[in-house]
Design a protein around this motif. Sequence first.
Motif, PDB file in Angstrom:
ATOM      1  N   GLN A  14      51.071  -3.868  29.579  1.00  0.00           N
ATOM      2  CA  GLN A  14      50.593  -2.626  29.472  1.00  0.00           C
ATOM      3  C   GLN A  14      49.061  -2.692  29.408  1.00  0.00           C
ATOM      4  OE1 GLN A  14      51.276  -2.602  25.545  1.00  0.00           O
ATOM      5  NE2 GLN A  14      53.485  -2.234  25.043  1.00  0.00           N
ATOM      6  N   PHE A  15      48.091  -3.832  29.263  1.00  0.00           N
ATOM      7  CA  PHE A  15      46.898  -4.274  29.503  1.00  0.00           C
ATOM      8  C   PHE A  15      46.417  -2.802  31.154  1.00  0.00           C
ATOM      9  CE2 PHE A  15      43.074  -5.741  31.337  1.00  0.00           C
ATOM     10  CZ  PHE A  15      42.325  -5.984  30.012  1.00  0.00           C
ATOM     11  N   LEU A  16      47.656  -3.790  31.680  1.00  0.00           N
ATOM     12  CA  LEU A  16      46.677  -2.563  33.406  1.00  0.00           C
ATOM     13  C   LEU A  16      48.026  -1.455  33.284  1.00  0.00           C
ATOM     14  CD1 LEU A  16      48.028  -5.746  36.070  1.00  0.00           C
ATOM     15  CD2 LEU A  16      45.906  -4.865  34.539  1.00  0.00           C
ATOM     16  N   GLY A  17      48.641  -1.562  33.040  1.00  0.00           N
ATOM     17  CA  GLY A  17      49.267  -0.370  32.673  1.00  0.00           C
ATOM     18  C   GLY A  17      48.863   1.441  32.146  1.00  0.00           C
ATOM     19  N   VAL A  18      47.570   0.904  31.113  1.00  0.00           N
ATOM     20  CA  VAL A  18      47.465   1.766  30.760  1.00  0.00           C
ATOM     21  C   VAL A  18      45.864   3.088  31.693  1.00  0.00           C
ATOM     22  CG1 VAL A  18      45.689   1.994  28.725  1.00  0.00           C
ATOM     23  CG2 VAL A  18      47.314   1.186  27.869  1.00  0.00           C
ATOM     24  N   ARG A  19      45.340   1.068  32.479  1.00  0.00           N
ATOM     25  CA  ARG A  19      43.944   1.690  33.238  1.00  0.00           C
ATOM     26  C   ARG A  19      45.226   2.215  34.521  1.00  0.00           C
ATOM     27  NH1 ARG A  19      43.386  -1.917  29.422  1.00  0.00           N
ATOM     28  NH2 ARG A  19      41.763  -1.999  28.686  1.00  0.00           N
ATOM     29  N   GLY A  20      46.067   2.241  34.310  1.00  0.00           N
ATOM     30  CA  GLY A  20      46.787   2.986  35.981  1.00  0.00           C
ATOM     31  C   GLY A  20      47.033   2.210  36.746  1.00  0.00           C
ATOM     32  N   PHE A  21      46.458   0.926  36.684  1.00  0.00           N
ATOM     33  CA  PHE A  21      46.509  -0.480  37.790  1.00  0.00           C
ATOM     34  C   PHE A  21      48.018  -1.168  38.213  1.00  0.00           C
ATOM     35  CE2 PHE A  21      42.095  -2.216  36.122  1.00  0.00           C
ATOM     36  CZ  PHE A  21      41.475  -1.030  36.737  1.00  0.00           C
ATOM     37  N   LEU A  22      49.081  -1.156  37.344  1.00  0.00           N
ATOM     38  CA  LEU A  22      50.275  -1.378  37.725  1.00  0.00           C
ATOM     39  C   LEU A  22      50.735  -1.364  38.350  1.00  0.00           C
ATOM     40  CD1 LEU A  22      51.854  -4.195  36.539  1.00  0.00           C
ATOM     41  CD2 LEU A  22      53.232  -2.370  35.019  1.00  0.00           C
TER      42      LEU A  22
END
Length: 78
Positions: free
Chosen positions: A56-64
């Motif tokens: 979730q941490f990475l996904g919210v930033r569009g990184f995952l």
Amino acid sequence: MTFPLPDSSPATAQCSAKGCRTDAAWVLAWNNPKLHTPERRKTWLACEEHREHLSQFLGVRGFLKDVVPLAEWESAEH
């Protein structure tokens, strides 16, 4: 395309969550498009407990970019 894990082996692969020393079960491949070329993948390792939180941490930033079981990631390296 596969990318090496940061200094890890099945005996030493630990979760990347702050303060967690649990064996990793997942590889979270990510990329910061402001800093990295599109094909570059950085990796975080996650245990079962922290997989969702780190994703979730990475996904919210569009990184995952991908979440892969550690065993599959390692077998794809060889």
